[in-house]
Structures are given as structure tokens and as C-alpha cells.
Write an enzyme that holds these catalytic residues in place. Structure first.
Site, PDB file in Angstrom:
ATOM      1  N   ARG A  47       1.534  -0.997  -0.023  1.00 30.01           N
ATOM      2  CA  ARG A  47       0.448   0.268  -0.098  1.00 30.01           C
ATOM      3  C   ARG A  47       0.822   1.099   0.349  1.00 30.01           C
ATOM      4  NH1 ARG A  47      -2.185   1.628   4.557  1.00 30.01           N
ATOM      5  NH2 ARG A  47      -2.639  -0.212   5.103  1.00 30.01           N
ATOM      6  N   TYR A  99     -15.999  16.809 -16.227  1.00 30.58           N
ATOM      7  CA  TYR A  99     -15.955  15.597 -15.536  1.00 30.58           C
ATOM      8  C   TYR A  99     -17.210  15.534 -14.672  1.00 30.58           C
ATOM      9  CZ  TYR A  99     -15.822  10.226 -15.171  1.00 30.58           C
ATOM     10  OH  TYR A  99     -16.084   9.007 -14.945  1.00 30.58           O
ATOM     11  N   ASP A 171      -6.580  18.782 -15.164  1.00 25.73           N
ATOM     12  CA  ASP A 171      -7.186  17.294 -15.176  1.00 25.73           C
ATOM     13  C   ASP A 171      -6.738  17.048 -17.010  1.00 25.73           C
ATOM     14  OD1 ASP A 171      -8.529  15.081 -16.555  1.00 25.73           O
ATOM     15  OD2 ASP A 171     -10.129  15.429 -15.612  1.00 25.73           O
ATOM     16  N   LYS A 196      -7.543   6.033 -19.420  1.00 24.69           N
ATOM     17  CA  LYS A 196      -7.995   6.370 -21.017  1.00 24.69           C
ATOM     18  C   LYS A 196      -7.014   6.370 -21.630  1.00 24.69           C
ATOM     19  CE  LYS A 196     -12.119   7.393 -18.656  1.00 24.69           C
ATOM     20  NZ  LYS A 196     -11.989   8.605 -17.890  1.00 24.69           N
TER      21      LYS A 196
END
Ligand SMILES: *Cc1c(COP(=O)(O)O)cnc(C)c1O
Length: 372
Positions: A47, A99, A171, A196
Site C-alpha cells: 500500500r 467530468y 485534468d 483512458k
């Protein structure tokens, strides 16, 4: 080094133990340490960091020209990981076209943490400057924006952010660093949904933040990520790193295909409007031409005849799949208002198109028959 070379080599050193040319996937959750918890090879627990993910972070930082990168289990985990690291009473501005997940986060979740969210047209620099007089801690830009393909001027936004001591985040999912490098234009942080174009094959979820400087904010976000645990899995990191290798080659083809599709649709009588920054008549064309090396693989169209005509067209397509998301090899189309929930913000005749890597003539033939 040029971007194409970086994309192939960043984070790609041959494995020291075996000489393997492709990077190993380290699935270990835990790493041996000394009797007093001394780190031996720099790792402790998955982690908090693992070798496969470190390769991807090196590649992301290299491609965006940043000092440090953090990866997350999804783009939304990256967005919330950053925004929820802000102190209570922070004031942030997000674009009115952005978004959907960011808009929902800003409407439902951030206010619960005492974070004030304003929404603004990010192409209106005077309005942003006025809002900043009242104190803004963070400005969020998304350019080109989803789904209207609005273009905001990153350099001008950075000037406003600097003048008011606020952080500028961009972004960069639609453009990718191949087409646009926001940190070079003055942004402080770049965010990606690596789901993406980075992943590129519609088969791996992920998100990333690239920081211009490895300062306090980077430390705070990293600490929060390590504690709250929205970690990218090593297998996902590996797939995303694999996607980096071909990103420049794929982007070139996405751009060429999208240009052909946009030109065809722009000339078609059934189409009211094509939102593609590569068209000279697009209101953001001049800014896009300045800050992007090409105009990308995304566009949206508005169909004459309203909602029914748009849905009819989407339903008649054979090669384009009706599906959300973008940036994969296959072309996708989506009626945005239908997926935006109870309060859609997209015009009801708008279809968003992710132009894939098929031959453009086949894509155009499919669009033509759907519009007959
Ligand atoms: C998909 C997307 C996101 C969210 O990323 P996920 O990986 O789906 O969580 C954020 N911004 C943009 C522009 C996107 O397209």
C-alpha cells in the site's frame, strides 16, 4: 530526451536480477525488513509503495515533466485524494463543463468536509480573476473539457493562480502529455484518469497526479493515499506502464482519425454543431493551437432534431459501440444526457465520441449510414 523516447524508456530499466527486458510484476504485499524494521530494498508494504508502481510513477513524472507522481486505483481516487487533502474552509473553483464525477464530488462530498466549491466557465478569465479576489485556494482546469470540448488557456489560468497564491490543477486526460504539458505552461499539478489514453485498451482502471514540485502538498496527498489506501494494484500499474510505450504512436492516429471524422460530420446537413478544437471555427481553436501539439481523439456533436435524433443516430451505428469511457483502440459513442443522472448538464442532442484506431474511411461510412 524527446517524448516518444521517454514514453518507450521511462521506468523501463531491465530487471537487475534477471536482465528481463519487460518489467517484472511484483505482486508481493510485504517486503522483508531487518529485525528493527530496517528497510532492505526500500520497500515495506504494498500500500505504501511497490517496485512495479514506482516504475509507472517514474514514467508519469517523466512524461509530464514533473518532480513526483502518485498513482491511484482510479482517476476519481486521484481527484478525491487531492481535494480531500485540502484543509477545511478551503475554497476551490471547478469548471462548469467537467467530468461528471468531479461535479458530483463537488456537490455532495467536498462540502461535507467544509470545502467550498464554486463553479465557473473557465474560458471567462475576468470572472475567474474576480472570484479569486475573494480568496481561492485551488483552481481546477480541464482542457479540452468533457463533454463540450471547451478549451481554457492554461498559461493565463496559471498567471491568475500565481497572482492569488492558489494552486492550479489541470485534468490532462483528454489531451495526454503527448499533446499538452500543463506543468510547462505553469500548472502546479496534472491529473490523469490513466483508464483512458494511458491504458489505451479499455482494460485497466487507474489515476495519477503529477506534481511540479515535491513539496508540502505532495507529501500530504501521499500520506493520505498511504493511509486511506486507494492504491493502484501492481498488475494495473504494469498494464498502464505498458500503455505508456505506445502512447505517442496511438495519439497520432487518434488525432488523424478524429480530424477526418470531425471534418465529415462538420459538413453533414444532419449535424447542428461539431465540438472539436481542431476546427478553425471552434471558439477555443487559437488557444488549442498554441498549447496543444494536436487536437486529440475526442469530439462531441449536436444533432439536428434534438434528443430523439441523437439517440436514433447512436442506435444505428454498427462500428461505434454505445459505451461510456474513452481512449481505447475501439471507437465509442455516448448520449451524455442519458448517463448524467437526474440533473443532466449536457444538451439533450449531444453525443460524445471517442475516435479509435480503426480506418477513418470505415468510421465515416458507419456515421454516414447512421445519419441516412
Ligand atoms: C474518466 C475521467 C475521469 C475519472 O477517471 P476514472 O478512472 O474513471 O475514475 C476524470 N476526468 C476525466 C476527464 C475523465 O475522462
Amino acid at each position: 530526451m524527446r517524448l516518444e523516447t521517454l514514453a518507450v524508456h521511462a521506468g523501463g530499466e531491465c530487471d537487475a536480477a534477471t536482465g528481463a527486458v519487460a518489467p517484472p510484476i511484483h505482486l508481493a504485499t510485504t517486503f522483508r525488513h531487518g529485525p528493527a524494521a530496517e528497510k532492505i530494498a526500500g520497500y515495506e508494504y504494498q500500500r505504501e509503495g511497490n517496485p512495479t508502481n514506482d516504475r509507472l510513477c517514474a514514467a508519469m513524472a517523466g512524461l509530464e515533466g514533473g518532480a513526483a507522481a502518485l498513482t491511484f486505483a482510479s482517476g476519481m481516487a486521484a481527484i478525491s485524494g487531492l481535494l480531500e487533502s485540502l484543509p477545511p474552509d478551503s475554497h476551490i473553483v471547478i469548471p462548469d463543463d467537467c467530468y461528471t464525477g468531479l461535479r458530483v464530488l463537488g456537490a455532495e462530498f467536498l462540502p461535507q468536509r467544509g470545502i467550498r466549491v464554486s463553479t465557473l466557465d473557465m474560458t471567462d478569465l475576468d470572472a475567474l480573476d474576480r472570484l479569486c479576489q475573494a480568496g481561492v485556494d485551488l483552481i481546477w482546469a480541464e482542457t479540452p473539457s468533457n463533454p463540450r470540448m471547451q478549451v481554457s488557456d492554461i498559461q493565463a489560468l496559471a498567471g491568475i493562480a500565481k497572482a492569488h497564491a492558489s494552486v492550479l490543477v489541470c485534468d490532462n486526460t483528454f489531451a495526454s502529455p503527448v499533446l499538452q504539458r500543463p506543468l510547462q505552461l505553469g500548472a502546479d499539478i496534472v491529473m490523469h484518469s490513466t483508464t483512458k489514453y494511458f491504458g489505451g485498451h479499455s482494460d485497466v482502471l487507474g489515476g495519477a497526479l503529477v506534481f511540479a514540485q515535491a513539496g508540502d502538498l505532495h507529501q500530504r496527498v501521499a500520506h493520505r493515499l498511504h493511509i486511506t489506501g486507494a492504491t493502484l494494484s501492481p498488475f494495473s500499474a504494469w498494464l498502464t506502464l505498458r500503455g505508456c510505450r505506445s502512447l505517442p504512436a496511438r495519439m497520432a492516429m487518434h488525432c488523424a482519425n478524429a480530424r477526418a471524422v470531425a471534418d465529415f460530420l462538420d459538413a453533414h446537413a444532419a449535424i447542428e454543431r461539431v465540438n472539436y478544437p481542431g476546427l478553425a471555427k471552434h471558439p477555443g481553436h487559437a488557444i488549442a493551437a498554441r498549447q496543444m501539439s494536436d487536437f486529440g481523439g475526442m469530439l462531441s456533436i449536436q444533432v439536428h432534431g434534438g434528443r430523439n435524433a441523437a439517440i436514433r443516430m447512436a442506435g444505428r451505428l454498427k462500428l461505434f459501440t454505445n459505451a461510456t469511457s474513452l481512449g481505447g483502440c475501439e471507437s465509442l459513442i455516448e448520449h451524455r444526457a442519458s448517463v448524467e443522472g437526474a440533473t443532466p448538464t449536457s444538451p439533450d442532442n449531444l453525443l460524445r465520441i471517442s475516435v479509435g484506431l480503426e480506418h477513418p474511411d470505415d468510421l465515416i461510412a458507419d456515421l454516414a449510414q447512421a445519419l441516412e
